[in-house]
Design a protein around this motif. Structure first.
Motif, PDB file in Angstrom:
ATOM      1  N   ALA A 223     -97.992  -6.173 -20.550  1.00  0.00           N
ATOM      2  CA  ALA A 223     -97.861  -7.211 -21.577  1.00  0.00           C
ATOM      3  C   ALA A 223     -96.589  -8.028 -21.375  1.00  0.00           C
ATOM      4  O   ALA A 223     -95.504  -7.474 -21.244  1.00  0.00           O
ATOM      5  CB  ALA A 223     -97.854  -6.571 -22.967  1.00  0.00           C
TER       6      ALA A 223
ATOM      7  N   LEU B   6    -100.768  -3.333 -29.054  1.00  0.00           N
ATOM      8  CA  LEU B   6    -101.568  -3.544 -27.848  1.00  0.00           C
ATOM      9  C   LEU B   6    -102.987  -3.008 -28.043  1.00  0.00           C
ATOM     10  O   LEU B   6    -103.963  -3.646 -27.639  1.00  0.00           O
ATOM     11  CB  LEU B   6    -100.899  -2.863 -26.654  1.00  0.00           C
TER      12      LEU B   6
ATOM     13  N   GLU C 222    -103.304  -1.127 -19.373  1.00  0.00           N
ATOM     14  CA  GLU C 222    -102.028  -1.675 -19.825  1.00  0.00           C
ATOM     15  C   GLU C 222    -100.888  -0.692 -19.546  1.00  0.00           C
ATOM     16  O   GLU C 222    -100.913   0.455 -19.987  1.00  0.00           O
ATOM     17  CB  GLU C 222    -102.097  -1.975 -21.325  1.00  0.00           C
TER      18      GLU C 222
END
Length: 318
Positions: A245, A47, A21
């Motif tokens: 994201a 996250l 990520e």
């Protein structure tokens, strides 16, 4: 709708994929306004709570170049690190490494270029000089037990130089790995790659003795190719995929680069293929809806848009 796709396994694909990520770093560095450090810390925590096990948190690039991440030290002091989650940071040089090490960072990333022009525009030095700059960074980090990842940008095209020869990308990538980097992330900085290009590049690395276990992919969705390119990489054996994201981010040094591959769009595809990620898609969508509110604009992720609409009340039937 259940918020999940039907699952159909396909041959020749990995059983599990690690999602790296990059939203808190690569995503937020491209925002026009500076996001408060409290919001960044909460984003990283959310996250991780959604099941992402590698969350690139910030960058120690000089604040003159990336003012959006000038609060790197402050952010690291606020992070509530979850067990089993990696929190890498980007460092450009030895000074950045010093700052990272002072805060107990256990994983870093360096950012190289496959082309001469982008190396000079992004790092203000030649390609060869940039690798010379990275050499002591990687050496010191690995000697200290810090894992090092290398990004290689412009692997599929350069806005100034045009098409980039596969052999040139492979040659530069091997040089970065030879420094001692544990992983090389191949970046489609302007989003110009296509599946055949991906396959050819990975074949080139294999011929140079670099297998998919040492590679990751980092696609931008400028031409809508990020997911199909990811699928091509999975078929070639790659099991680490970078994503952001909500699809935020791009590249502040390449104007033609639009958003990263959205983590939610990636998870939706992987769920449909029966490939495990450990990510809670619902929690991730909720986080990106919240982040969109903080940024003051809707998420570009198709999955976030679709699933957030499903959660809205149906006023016509109320």
């Amino acid at each position: 709708m259940t918020g999940l796709p039907m699952e159909f396994r396909a041959e020749g694909l990995p059983d599990r994929v690690t999602i790296y990520e990059v939203g808190p770093r690569d995503g937020l560095q491209n925002e026009k306004t500076v996001v408060p450090v409290e919001t960044k810390a909460l984003l990283v925590s959310r996250l991780a709570a959604a099941g992402l096990t590698a969350v690139e948190s910030t960058s120690f690039v000089h604040p003159t170049w990336v003012p959006q991440l000038a609060d790197a030290e402050d952010l690291l002091t606020r992070l509530d690190r979850a067990p089993g989650v990696r929190y890498p940071v980007l460092v450009p040089n030895e000074r950045g490494l010093d700052r990272a090490m002072a805060h107990g960072v256990t994983e870093i990333a360096i950012f190289g270029s496959a082309t001469e022009t982008f190396a000079r525009r992004n790092l203000n030095r030649s390609l060869d000089a940039s690798i010379e700059m990275f050499t002591p960074v990687v050496t010191r980090a690995t000697e200290a037990g810090i894992r090092v990842r290398a990004y290689l940008s412009m692997c599929f095209g350069d806005p100034w130089e045009g098409p980039v020869p596969v052999e040139q990308v492979v040659r530069t990538g091997v040089r970065l790995l030879d420094l001692g980097c544990a992983e090389l992330s191949l970046g489609d900085t302007i989003g110009a790659g296509t599946p055949g290009h991906v396959t050819t590049l990975l074949t080139g690395f294999a011929a140079a003795g670099v297998g998919p276990e040492r590679l990751a992919v980092h696609f931008h969705d400028t031409y809508g190719q990020a997911l199909v390119n990811t699928l091509a990489a999975l078929r070639a054996g790659v099991t680490v995929v970078d994503a952001s994201a909500g699809g935020i981010g791009g590249c502040p040094y390449a104007r033609s680069a639009t958003g990263n591959l959205a983590t939610e769009d990636l998870v939706w595809m992987l769920n449909g293929l029966g490939i495990a990620t450990g990510v809670d898609l619902g929690a991730l969508v909720t986080t990106s809806v919240w982040l969109a509110g903080e940024l003051g604009r809707p998420s570009p992720s198709r999955v976030v848009q679709a699933l957030s609409k499903e959660q809205e009340p149906d006023h016509a039937q109320a």
